[in-house]
Scaffold this motif. Structure first.
Motif, short mmCIF file in Angstrom:
data_model
loop_
_atom_site.label_atom_id
_atom_site.label_comp_id
_atom_site.label_asym_id
_atom_site.label_seq_id
_atom_site.Cartn_x
_atom_site.Cartn_y
_atom_site.Cartn_z
N VAL A 31 63.08 33.71 -31.23
CA VAL A 31 61.96 34.29 -31.96
C VAL A 31 62.45 35.07 -33.18
O VAL A 31 61.85 34.99 -34.26
N GLY A 32 63.55 35.79 -33.03
CA GLY A 32 64.12 36.52 -34.16
C GLY A 32 64.51 35.60 -35.30
O GLY A 32 64.22 35.87 -36.47
N TYR A 33 65.17 34.49 -34.96
CA TYR A 33 65.57 33.55 -36.01
C TYR A 33 64.38 32.85 -36.64
O TYR A 33 64.36 32.61 -37.85
N ILE A 34 63.37 32.55 -35.85
CA ILE A 34 62.15 31.96 -36.42
C ILE A 34 61.54 32.93 -37.43
O ILE A 34 61.14 32.53 -38.53
N ALA A 35 61.48 34.21 -37.07
CA ALA A 35 60.93 35.21 -37.99
C ALA A 35 61.74 35.27 -39.29
O ALA A 35 61.19 35.33 -40.39
N GLY A 36 63.06 35.22 -39.17
CA GLY A 36 63.92 35.25 -40.35
C GLY A 36 63.75 34.01 -41.23
O GLY A 36 63.68 34.11 -42.46
N VAL A 37 63.63 32.85 -40.61
CA VAL A 37 63.47 31.61 -41.37
C VAL A 37 62.11 31.56 -42.06
O VAL A 37 62.01 31.15 -43.21
N VAL A 38 61.07 32.00 -41.36
CA VAL A 38 59.73 32.04 -41.98
C VAL A 38 59.74 33.00 -43.17
O VAL A 38 59.23 32.68 -44.25
#
Length: 125
Positions: free
Chosen positions: A42-49
């Protein structure tokens, strides 16, 4: 000069991605008591978005369609990641230094090629 400004903005966005990723992971692990794997994803998804939105709107000021840009962004991310990973394997085979330093070199390589691909492909109209 335009490319230099874009590179600086890209760096600022990169720092914000790192902070957002780290904060989301921390909140999910420490406050919500989620697993480390779920927190990481979830953290990486937030960063990529965050990276996609800010780089599209601010860094490259692209008017290309959102879906087209998102697909290209994902493709570029995957290609750059694989290139970075291959480069890391080469560094580990060729440079007799602590592998952690090779990770840092490979990260810098990823950052440069990702910027270039995003500039000339992802956010091209």
């Amino acid at each position: 000069m335009k490319t230099v400004r874009q590179a600086i903005k890209y760096g600022i966005v990169g720092v914000s991605n790192t902070l957002i990723t780290a904060v989301v992971i921390w909140i999910l692990m420490k406050v919500a008591h989620c697993s480390d794997v779920l927190s990481n994803v979830v953290g990486y998804i937030a960063g990529v978005v965050n990276s996609f939105v800010w780089n599209k709107q601010w860094t490259f000021q692209s008017h290309a369609g959102w879906v087209k840009s998102a697909v290209r962004f994902g493709l570029v991310f995957g290609i750059c990641y694989l290139l970075q990973l291959g480069f890391l394997f080469l560094l580990n085979a060729w440079l007799p230094i602590d592998p952690y330093y090779n990770q840092l070199i490979a990260m810098a390589f990823y950052t440069v090629i990702n910027f270039i691909f995003n500039k000339v492909y992802t956010f091209k109209e």
